[in-house]
Design a protein around this motif. Sequence first.
Motif, short mmCIF file in Angstrom:
data_model
loop_
_atom_site.label_atom_id
_atom_site.label_comp_id
_atom_site.label_asym_id
_atom_site.label_seq_id
_atom_site.Cartn_x
_atom_site.Cartn_y
_atom_site.Cartn_z
N ARG A 18 0.85 -1.19 0.00
CA ARG A 18 0.00 0.00 0.00
C ARG A 18 0.88 1.23 0.00
O ARG A 18 1.62 1.46 0.97
N LEU A 19 0.82 1.97 -1.08
CA LEU A 19 1.58 3.21 -1.19
C LEU A 19 0.75 4.37 -0.65
O LEU A 19 -0.47 4.42 -0.84
N SER A 20 1.44 5.31 -0.01
CA SER A 20 0.80 6.52 0.47
C SER A 20 1.48 7.73 -0.13
O SER A 20 2.68 7.69 -0.43
N CYS A 21 0.72 8.79 -0.29
CA CYS A 21 1.26 10.06 -0.76
C CYS A 21 0.64 11.16 0.08
O CYS A 21 -0.57 11.40 0.02
N ALA A 22 1.48 11.80 0.88
CA ALA A 22 1.04 12.89 1.73
C ALA A 22 1.32 14.22 1.05
O ALA A 22 2.46 14.48 0.64
N ALA A 23 0.30 15.04 0.93
CA ALA A 23 0.42 16.31 0.21
C ALA A 23 0.37 17.49 1.17
O ALA A 23 -0.30 17.44 2.21
N SER A 24 1.08 18.54 0.79
CA SER A 24 1.04 19.77 1.57
C SER A 24 1.41 20.94 0.68
O SER A 24 2.05 20.78 -0.36
N GLY A 25 0.96 22.12 1.08
CA GLY A 25 1.35 23.33 0.38
C GLY A 25 0.43 23.76 -0.74
O GLY A 25 0.71 24.75 -1.43
N PHE A 26 -0.65 23.03 -0.96
CA PHE A 26 -1.63 23.42 -1.97
C PHE A 26 -2.99 22.88 -1.55
O PHE A 26 -3.10 22.09 -0.61
N PHE A 28 -5.34 20.51 -1.69
CA PHE A 28 -5.38 19.12 -2.12
C PHE A 28 -6.74 18.75 -2.72
O PHE A 28 -6.81 18.09 -3.75
N SER A 29 -7.80 19.20 -2.12
CA SER A 29 -9.14 18.79 -2.53
C SER A 29 -9.54 19.35 -3.89
O SER A 29 -10.59 18.96 -4.43
N SER A 30 -8.73 20.24 -4.45
CA SER A 30 -9.04 20.82 -5.76
C SER A 30 -8.33 20.10 -6.90
O SER A 30 -8.51 20.46 -8.07
N ASP A 72 -8.25 10.73 0.95
CA ASP A 72 -8.95 11.34 2.06
C ASP A 72 -8.58 12.82 2.05
O ASP A 72 -7.44 13.18 2.40
N ASN A 73 -9.49 13.65 1.64
CA ASN A 73 -9.19 15.08 1.53
C ASN A 73 -9.00 15.75 2.89
O ASN A 73 -8.35 16.80 2.97
N ALA A 74 -9.54 15.16 3.92
CA ALA A 74 -9.33 15.70 5.27
C ALA A 74 -7.89 15.45 5.74
O ALA A 74 -7.37 16.20 6.56
N LYS A 75 -7.27 14.39 5.20
CA LYS A 75 -5.91 14.05 5.59
C LYS A 75 -4.88 14.43 4.52
O LYS A 75 -3.68 14.17 4.70
N ASN A 76 -5.36 15.01 3.41
CA ASN A 76 -4.45 15.39 2.31
C ASN A 76 -3.58 14.22 1.88
O ASN A 76 -2.37 14.37 1.66
#
Length: 119
Positions: A18-26, A28-30, A72-76
Amino acid sequence: VQLVESGGGLVQPGGSLRLSCAASGFTFSSYVMRWYRQAPGKERELVASISSAGGSTNYADSMKGRFTISRDNAKNTVWLQMNSLRPEDTAVYYCNAYRSVLGRTIDYWGQGTQVTVSS
């Protein structure tokens, strides 16, 4: 802007990762989120994509039924569940955030995570 992939590694044929990708700085939900992969000597290929709200997913033919993309947009965070892995799935897997606004394309990429399928 950061996209940080994790979860890659060595797995035997038939196994799962299971790969994960954590996003920040923009915002995400868009963004449409996509997973790509690139094997040695081959072009980067699209693995799966998921719409900004998560209601629509698409997969490359060879991944259908084996891989599942979710977010999960709440968790980006976006995930790629990979089952029934094959040696030909060996590649570096990249997370991508994509948005097109008024004809302008915005793309962000992660650094990639190595997946090796071998006995």
